[in-house]
Design a protein around this motif. Sequence first.
Motif, mmCIF file in Angstrom:
data_model
loop_
_atom_site.group_PDB
_atom_site.id
_atom_site.type_symbol
_atom_site.label_atom_id
_atom_site.label_comp_id
_atom_site.label_asym_id
_atom_site.label_seq_id
_atom_site.Cartn_x
_atom_site.Cartn_y
_atom_site.Cartn_z
ATOM 1 N N VAL A 46 0.828 -1.199 0.000
ATOM 2 C CA VAL A 46 0.000 0.000 0.000
ATOM 3 C C VAL A 46 0.864 1.252 0.000
ATOM 4 O O VAL A 46 1.998 1.241 0.494
ATOM 5 N N MET A 47 0.314 2.318 -0.565
ATOM 6 C CA MET A 47 0.923 3.634 -0.462
ATOM 7 C C MET A 47 0.319 4.256 0.789
ATOM 8 O O MET A 47 -0.903 4.375 0.902
ATOM 9 N N PHE A 48 1.160 4.613 1.736
ATOM 10 C CA PHE A 48 0.722 5.167 3.015
ATOM 11 C C PHE A 48 1.220 6.602 3.081
ATOM 12 O O PHE A 48 2.425 6.843 3.174
ATOM 13 N N ALA A 49 0.297 7.560 2.978
ATOM 14 C CA ALA A 49 0.652 8.978 2.981
ATOM 15 C C ALA A 49 0.152 9.634 4.258
ATOM 16 O O ALA A 49 -1.041 9.604 4.554
ATOM 17 N N ALA A 50 1.086 10.220 5.026
ATOM 18 C CA ALA A 50 0.732 10.924 6.258
ATOM 19 C C ALA A 50 1.850 11.909 6.589
ATOM 20 O O ALA A 50 3.031 11.641 6.308
ATOM 21 N N ASN A 51 1.481 13.033 7.171
ATOM 22 C CA ASN A 51 2.466 14.034 7.608
ATOM 23 C C ASN A 51 3.406 14.471 6.489
ATOM 24 O O ASN A 51 4.613 14.587 6.686
ATOM 25 N N ASN A 52 2.853 14.677 5.306
ATOM 26 C CA ASN A 52 3.621 15.122 4.131
ATOM 27 C C ASN A 52 4.711 14.147 3.704
ATOM 28 O O ASN A 52 5.707 14.539 3.107
ATOM 29 N N GLU A 53 4.549 12.884 4.038
ATOM 30 C CA GLU A 53 5.478 11.835 3.622
ATOM 31 C C GLU A 53 4.689 10.670 3.045
ATOM 32 O O GLU A 53 3.573 10.398 3.470
ATOM 33 N N VAL A 54 5.283 10.014 2.052
ATOM 34 C CA VAL A 54 4.641 8.858 1.426
ATOM 35 C C VAL A 54 5.614 7.688 1.447
ATOM 36 O O VAL A 54 6.789 7.845 1.111
ATOM 37 N N GLU A 55 5.106 6.522 1.845
ATOM 38 C CA GLU A 55 5.920 5.306 1.838
ATOM 39 C C GLU A 55 5.102 4.161 1.270
ATOM 40 O O GLU A 55 3.877 4.160 1.361
ATOM 41 N N ILE A 56 5.786 3.195 0.700
ATOM 42 C CA ILE A 56 5.144 1.954 0.284
ATOM 43 C C ILE A 56 5.384 0.939 1.400
ATOM 44 O O ILE A 56 6.528 0.672 1.763
ATOM 45 N N LEU A 57 4.298 0.413 1.954
ATOM 46 C CA LEU A 57 4.379 -0.580 3.020
ATOM 47 C C LEU A 57 3.869 -1.906 2.503
ATOM 48 O O LEU A 57 2.870 -1.963 1.793
ATOM 49 N N SER A 58 4.552 -2.953 2.877
ATOM 50 C CA SER A 58 4.118 -4.303 2.549
ATOM 51 C C SER A 58 3.447 -4.857 3.805
ATOM 52 O O SER A 58 4.083 -4.977 4.852
ATOM 53 N N ILE A 59 2.155 -5.164 3.705
ATOM 54 C CA ILE A 59 1.373 -5.542 4.877
ATOM 55 C C ILE A 59 0.910 -6.985 4.753
ATOM 56 O O ILE A 59 0.359 -7.384 3.731
ATOM 57 N N THR A 60 1.139 -7.759 5.797
ATOM 58 C CA THR A 60 0.686 -9.142 5.853
ATOM 59 C C THR A 60 -0.723 -9.168 6.449
ATOM 60 O O THR A 60 -0.974 -8.533 7.472
ATOM 61 N N VAL A 61 -1.615 -9.908 5.778
ATOM 62 C CA VAL A 61 -3.020 -9.969 6.172
ATOM 63 C C VAL A 61 -3.526 -11.401 5.961
ATOM 64 O O VAL A 61 -3.176 -12.028 4.958
ATOM 65 N N PRO A 62 -4.359 -11.922 6.868
ATOM 66 C CA PRO A 62 -4.980 -13.221 6.596
ATOM 67 C C PRO A 62 -5.856 -13.106 5.346
ATOM 68 O O PRO A 62 -6.474 -12.068 5.107
ATOM 69 N N GLU A 63 -5.905 -14.160 4.558
ATOM 70 C CA GLU A 63 -6.678 -14.141 3.310
ATOM 71 C C GLU A 63 -8.129 -13.722 3.550
ATOM 72 O O GLU A 63 -8.706 -12.986 2.749
ATOM 73 N N SER A 64 -8.702 -14.139 4.671
ATOM 74 C CA SER A 64 -10.100 -13.804 4.964
ATOM 75 C C SER A 64 -10.297 -12.318 5.271
ATOM 76 O O SER A 64 -11.419 -11.822 5.260
ATOM 77 N N GLY A 65 -9.219 -11.582 5.528
ATOM 78 C CA GLY A 65 -9.313 -10.169 5.858
ATOM 79 C C GLY A 65 -9.146 -9.244 4.667
ATOM 80 O O GLY A 65 -9.032 -8.031 4.834
ATOM 81 N N ILE A 66 -9.133 -9.796 3.460
ATOM 82 C CA ILE A 66 -8.954 -8.977 2.272
ATOM 83 C C ILE A 66 -10.270 -8.870 1.527
ATOM 84 O O ILE A 66 -10.877 -9.880 1.169
ATOM 85 N N SER A 67 -10.698 -7.629 1.295
ATOM 86 C CA SER A 67 -11.952 -7.450 0.556
ATOM 87 C C SER A 67 -11.703 -7.667 -0.935
ATOM 88 O O SER A 67 -10.569 -7.602 -1.406
ATOM 89 N N GLU A 68 -12.784 -7.914 -1.658
ATOM 90 C CA GLU A 68 -12.671 -8.171 -3.098
ATOM 91 C C GLU A 68 -12.285 -6.904 -3.847
ATOM 92 O O GLU A 68 -12.452 -5.804 -3.338
ATOM 93 N N ASP A 69 -11.807 -7.088 -5.059
ATOM 94 C CA ASP A 69 -11.510 -5.988 -5.974
ATOM 95 C C ASP A 69 -10.475 -5.000 -5.455
ATOM 96 O O ASP A 69 -10.633 -3.791 -5.629
ATOM 97 N N LEU A 70 -9.426 -5.471 -4.804
ATOM 98 C CA LEU A 70 -8.337 -4.585 -4.409
ATOM 99 C C LEU A 70 -7.349 -4.512 -5.568
ATOM 100 O O LEU A 70 -6.556 -5.419 -5.774
ATOM 101 N N THR A 71 -7.442 -3.440 -6.327
ATOM 102 C CA THR A 71 -6.539 -3.231 -7.455
ATOM 103 C C THR A 71 -5.728 -1.966 -7.208
ATOM 104 O O THR A 71 -6.050 -1.171 -6.312
#
Length: 118
Positions: A46-71
């Motif tokens: 994900v692109m995480f933008a806060a406090n005038n800074e942007v970072e790409i974070l790689s986030i681990t999530v259980p498969e059941s916690g991911i909603s459909e159509d995440l593009t």
Amino acid sequence: MRQIPVETAGATVMVARAPQPKVRDRRTGEIATDAETGAKLMTVDVMFAANNEVEILSITVPESGISEDLTMGTPVALAGLIARPWENEFNGQKRHGIAFRAVAVTSLVDADPASKAA
């Protein structure tokens, strides 16, 4: 291991790369699972933008916690996001970083745009 809750209320978060299975062993292709529940784990960048800074974070999530159509570009909410500092030694070299984990990554896009028309 220490877990640090991450505040996301003031952040803009968008999918940078669609969910992918988290690979535990690259040599065998084994998919990672949650040690407590046995759930298949996924990685969402994900692109995480806060406090005038942007970072790409790689986030681990259980498969059941991911909603459909995440593009790419989909605005999302990160439920239960935590950061875990880690350190290991490989071939005599110390490495360290921060691993991110969330309970769920859910789309903030209206699932039924036709419901707005009328």
